[in-house]
Write an enzyme that holds these catalytic residues in place. Structure first.
Site, short mmCIF file in Angstrom:
data_model
loop_
_atom_site.label_atom_id
_atom_site.label_comp_id
_atom_site.label_asym_id
_atom_site.label_seq_id
_atom_site.Cartn_x
_atom_site.Cartn_y
_atom_site.Cartn_z
N PRO A 2 47.57 48.73 10.45
CA PRO A 2 46.82 48.63 9.20
C PRO A 2 47.71 48.14 8.07
O PRO A 2 48.79 48.68 7.84
CB PRO A 2 46.35 50.07 8.96
CG PRO A 2 46.30 50.67 10.33
CD PRO A 2 47.45 50.05 11.07
N GLU A 3 47.26 47.09 7.38
CA GLU A 3 48.03 46.56 6.27
C GLU A 3 47.48 47.11 4.96
O GLU A 3 46.59 47.95 4.94
CB GLU A 3 48.01 45.04 6.32
CG GLU A 3 48.73 44.50 7.55
CD GLU A 3 49.31 43.12 7.34
OE1 GLU A 3 49.85 42.87 6.25
OE2 GLU A 3 49.21 42.30 8.25
#
Length: 271
Positions: A2-3
């Site tokens: 997840p960014e």
């Protein structure tokens, strides 16, 4: 992994149900994730009221009225499940309010949970050396000029350096450089001020659009309500090797490797 937009989406989703609520119970289902859970976590969080939620780089922060902050990182595949219909063996931390249950689910256990005193947040080693937030007012062309002055390293790699900008990941750097028309191989010290003036708003625009769309559909990521984002369907260069550039005067998207990571760009419009 997840960014930043996925973490921001997660924090905003949690805030709808958690902000201002008291934690009535805390359950830790295993001793560790990437590292051990903080000692005293259950006692510290039970009875505490969530006074606000925020994000720093790729970390989510749950602030409490006890002057403490629970800091979580989603690792490779972590997510918060809200009011799950049934328990899951990968629910490692479970918080409950009077009305809702929040389960931190992480099959690969690369995520982490820390408990910090609020006044010491900025001094915590993972935060102490971070650059400005990309969506904040401190990220300016002037900041990037100073951070890249005289640097021979490629601008793509400098933007991934968390000391230059906090929280930027590979996907959004590729997309922002394309939007700004900057070659990712160009030495940071040779990027001009006109280019930096295009780059900063491009970074903010790419991130804001992704947040609005709920993040990317990469691998296991899901929002707290279980919905997948769909920004991945709008990529201009990322993962589009040998496809036609979306600019009318563009060429064919290429993939190269920089610093051990793939970079996608258009060799025509990003000369």
């Amino acid at each position: 992994m997840p960014e930043l937009p996925e973490v921001e989406t997660t924090v905003r989703g949690l805030a709808r149900f958690l902000d201002g609520e008291q934690i009535v119970s805390v359950r830790v289902n295993r001793p560790d994730m990437r590292r051990p859970f903080p000692p005293g976590l259950v006692q510290a969080m039970t009875g505490a009221t969530i006074s606000g939620l925020s994000r720093r780089a790729k970390y989510g922060l749950l602030h409490t009225d006890r002057d403490q902050t629970l800091v979580f990182h989603l690792g490779m595949s972590g997510r918060w499940r809200i009011d799950p219909e049934e328990a899951d063996k990968h629910d490692h931390l479970v918080l409950a309010t009077r009305d809702h249950v929040f389960a931190l689910n992480d099959p690969r256990r690369f995520g982490s949970v820390d408990l910090l005193l609020a006044p010491e947040l900025d001094l915590w080693p993972p935060f102490a050396a971070l650059g400005p937030e990309p969506l904040g007012e401190m990220l300016t062309p002037e900041h990037l000029r100073e951070a890249t002055r005289g640097r021979k390293q490629a601008i793509k790699l400098l933007l991934l350096d968390q000391r230059v900008v906090a929280g930027l990941g590979n996907i959004y750097v590729c997309e922002a450089l394309w939007q700004a028309g900057i070659n990712p191989r160009k030495a940071g010290g040779k990027v001009t001020m006109p280019q930096l003036r295009r780059l900063v708003p491009a970074i903010k625009d790419v991130l804001e659009r992704s947040i609005r769309d709920g993040g990317s559909t990469l691998r296991d990521f899901a929002q707290p309500d279980g919905n997948l984002g769909y920004f991945a369907t709008r990529f201009h260069v990322y993962g589009r090797e040998r496809q036609v550039c979306h600019h009318e005067d563009g060429g064919t998207i290429r993939r190269i490797v920089q610093g051990g990571r793939s970079t996608w760009f258009c060799p025509v419009c990003q000369k």
